[in-house]
Design a protein around this motif. Sequence first.
Motif, PDB file in Angstrom:
ATOM      1  N   TRP A   1      61.374  38.096 -18.647  1.00 21.66           N
ATOM      2  CA  TRP A   1      60.880  37.102 -19.595  1.00 21.66           C
ATOM      3  C   TRP A   1      59.551  36.521 -19.133  1.00 21.66           C
ATOM      4  N   TYR A   2      59.402  36.273 -17.827  1.00 23.12           N
ATOM      5  CA  TYR A   2      58.160  35.730 -17.292  1.00 23.12           C
ATOM      6  C   TYR A   2      56.985  36.629 -17.642  1.00 23.12           C
ATOM      7  N   TRP A   3      57.142  37.932 -17.517  1.00 19.35           N
ATOM      8  CA  TRP A   3      56.036  38.859 -17.755  1.00 19.35           C
ATOM      9  C   TRP A   3      55.673  38.928 -19.224  1.00 19.35           C
ATOM     10  N   ASP A   4      56.597  38.546 -20.098  1.00 19.79           N
ATOM     11  CA  ASP A   4      56.285  38.561 -21.512  1.00 19.79           C
ATOM     12  C   ASP A   4      55.595  37.266 -21.943  1.00 19.79           C
ATOM     13  N   THR A   5      55.854  36.170 -21.254  1.00 21.93           N
ATOM     14  CA  THR A   5      55.237  34.904 -21.644  1.00 21.93           C
ATOM     15  C   THR A   5      53.985  34.601 -20.838  1.00 21.93           C
ATOM     16  N   HIS A   6      53.741  35.317 -19.754  1.00 23.15           N
ATOM     17  CA  HIS A   6      52.547  35.145 -18.926  1.00 23.15           C
ATOM     18  C   HIS A   6      51.808  36.481 -18.882  1.00 23.15           C
ATOM     19  N   GLN A   7      50.617  36.502 -19.438  1.00 19.44           N
ATOM     20  CA  GLN A   7      49.850  37.737 -19.504  1.00 19.44           C
ATOM     21  C   GLN A   7      48.479  37.548 -18.862  1.00 19.44           C
ATOM     22  N   ASP A   8      47.987  38.602 -18.223  1.00 21.39           N
ATOM     23  CA  ASP A   8      46.629  38.582 -17.684  1.00 21.39           C
ATOM     24  C   ASP A   8      45.639  38.701 -18.837  1.00 21.39           C
ATOM     25  N   ALA A   9      44.474  38.122 -18.643  1.00 22.97           N
ATOM     26  CA  ALA A   9      43.423  38.220 -19.662  1.00 22.97           C
ATOM     27  C   ALA A   9      42.064  38.273 -18.982  1.00 22.97           C
ATOM     28  N   VAL A  10      41.114  38.879 -19.669  1.00 24.28           N
ATOM     29  CA  VAL A  10      39.731  38.948 -19.221  1.00 24.28           C
ATOM     30  C   VAL A  10      38.935  37.979 -20.094  1.00 24.28           C
ATOM     31  N   VAL A  11      38.095  37.176 -19.454  1.00 23.16           N
ATOM     32  CA  VAL A  11      37.252  36.220 -20.160  1.00 23.16           C
ATOM     33  C   VAL A  11      35.794  36.636 -19.953  1.00 23.16           C
ATOM     34  N   VAL A  12      35.040  36.702 -21.043  1.00 20.90           N
ATOM     35  CA  VAL A  12      33.612  37.022 -20.990  1.00 20.90           C
ATOM     36  C   VAL A  12      32.858  35.807 -21.520  1.00 20.90           C
ATOM     37  N   LEU A  13      31.931  35.293 -20.721  1.00  9.80           N
ATOM     38  CA  LEU A  13      31.134  34.121 -21.085  1.00  9.80           C
ATOM     39  C   LEU A  13      29.669  34.514 -21.198  1.00  9.80           C
ATOM     40  N   LEU A  14      29.001  34.067 -22.236  1.00  9.22           N
ATOM     41  CA  LEU A  14      27.561  34.283 -22.383  1.00  9.22           C
ATOM     42  C   LEU A  14      26.868  32.934 -22.329  1.00  9.22           C
ATOM     43  N   PHE A  15      25.894  32.815 -21.422  1.00 10.57           N
ATOM     44  CA  PHE A  15      25.122  31.586 -21.254  1.00 10.57           C
ATOM     45  C   PHE A  15      23.674  31.820 -21.627  1.00 10.57           C
ATOM     46  N   ASP A  16      23.074  30.831 -22.285  1.00 14.35           N
ATOM     47  CA  ASP A  16      21.637  30.804 -22.505  1.00 14.35           C
ATOM     48  C   ASP A  16      21.041  30.115 -21.281  1.00 14.35           C
ATOM     49  N   VAL A  17      20.206  30.837 -20.523  1.00 13.59           N
ATOM     50  CA  VAL A  17      19.593  30.276 -19.315  1.00 13.59           C
ATOM     51  C   VAL A  17      18.077  30.167 -19.476  1.00 13.59           C
ATOM     52  N   SER A  18      17.611  30.054 -20.735  1.00 10.26           N
ATOM     53  CA  SER A  18      16.171  29.891 -20.959  1.00 10.26           C
ATOM     54  C   SER A  18      15.666  28.602 -20.320  1.00 10.26           C
ATOM     55  N   ASP A  19      16.523  27.575 -20.250  1.00 11.63           N
ATOM     56  CA  ASP A  19      16.233  26.375 -19.475  1.00 11.63           C
ATOM     57  C   ASP A  19      17.199  26.387 -18.290  1.00 11.63           C
ATOM     58  N   PRO A  20      16.776  26.898 -17.132  1.00 11.39           N
ATOM     59  CA  PRO A  20      17.695  27.064 -16.005  1.00 11.39           C
ATOM     60  C   PRO A  20      18.275  25.749 -15.482  1.00 11.39           C
ATOM     61  N   THR A  21      17.655  24.628 -15.823  1.00 10.57           N
ATOM     62  CA  THR A  21      18.194  23.343 -15.377  1.00 10.57           C
ATOM     63  C   THR A  21      19.390  22.914 -16.217  1.00 10.57           C
ATOM     64  N   SER A  22      19.566  23.560 -17.370  1.00 13.55           N
ATOM     65  CA  SER A  22      20.653  23.189 -18.272  1.00 13.55           C
ATOM     66  C   SER A  22      21.224  24.430 -18.954  1.00 13.55           C
ATOM     67  N   PRO A  23      21.966  25.279 -18.212  1.00 11.43           N
ATOM     68  CA  PRO A  23      22.563  26.471 -18.828  1.00 11.43           C
ATOM     69  C   PRO A  23      23.500  26.050 -19.965  1.00 11.43           C
ATOM     70  N   ARG A  24      23.442  26.790 -21.073  1.00 14.08           N
ATOM     71  CA  ARG A  24      24.240  26.431 -22.246  1.00 14.08           C
ATOM     72  C   ARG A  24      25.165  27.582 -22.610  1.00 14.08           C
ATOM     73  N   LEU A  25      26.470  27.282 -22.728  1.00 12.13           N
ATOM     74  CA  LEU A  25      27.455  28.294 -23.119  1.00 12.13           C
ATOM     75  C   LEU A  25      27.227  28.664 -24.579  1.00 12.13           C
ATOM     76  N   LEU A  26      27.013  29.953 -24.832  1.00 13.48           N
ATOM     77  CA  LEU A  26      26.812  30.453 -26.184  1.00 13.48           C
ATOM     78  C   LEU A  26      28.097  30.981 -26.796  1.00 13.48           C
ATOM     79  N   ARG A  27      28.867  31.711 -25.969  1.00 11.28           N
ATOM     80  CA  ARG A  27      30.025  32.422 -26.504  1.00 11.28           C
ATOM     81  C   ARG A  27      31.054  32.636 -25.410  1.00 11.28           C
ATOM     82  N   ARG A  28      32.327  32.594 -25.808  1.00 12.31           N
ATOM     83  CA  ARG A  28      33.426  32.940 -24.899  1.00 12.31           C
ATOM     84  C   ARG A  28      34.359  33.877 -25.651  1.00 12.31           C
ATOM     85  N   ARG A  29      34.663  34.996 -24.988  1.00 14.74           N
ATOM     86  CA  ARG A  29      35.619  35.967 -25.542  1.00 14.74           C
ATOM     87  C   ARG A  29      36.777  36.101 -24.564  1.00 14.74           C
ATOM     88  N   VAL A  30      37.975  36.093 -25.103  1.00 18.83           N
ATOM     89  CA  VAL A  30      39.176  36.261 -24.296  1.00 18.83           C
ATOM     90  C   VAL A  30      39.883  37.514 -24.795  1.00 18.83           C
TER      91      VAL A  30
END
Length: 180
Positions: free
Chosen positions: A109-138
Amino acid sequence: NVQEVGVDEADVVKTDGDLVYLISSPRTTDDDGDDASSAPCERRLSIVDDSGSKPELVGSVPLDDLVTTPTGLLVQGDVLLVYGTTRLEYVDDGEAAFGDDWWAASDWWYWDTHQDAVVVLLFDVSDPTSPRLLRRRVHEGVASGTARKIDDFAYLVVSRTQSWGAVPRSAVPLYRDEIF
């Protein structure tokens, strides 16, 4: 360190010539070498300006709320891709799924309710002092190897094994795309 011409492999440290992007790992010891496991720790995306005489931290983003374990990053112009793993927990009603015999399924049951996932994050770093999250995919599953960038495209293979004891919900892997 390029092993194949035109193919960029993900790593925990990348540079575009002037800026260094890195994923920091939690510290397990303090400055004296003593165990610091009880101290609060977090993984961060840090941006260091290395164009002057002395490297200087110019921007930083905590990653713990976005991805549990960051694995690698790739840079393309003003866009930074960070990927890693997390653990999803599904809240299903065990009694509803298994009726009176729900206790007999406790081993899997544990393996069915707990699953591994990959997260992909895209940041806009045009202003390196303030990176901004653009997108997150799970993507429910695990990354098979490391990410690669060829020209303007990033490639990451995610696979998932179906659990023998899966309830109908888990027959289709979770995929979520969030744009910020």
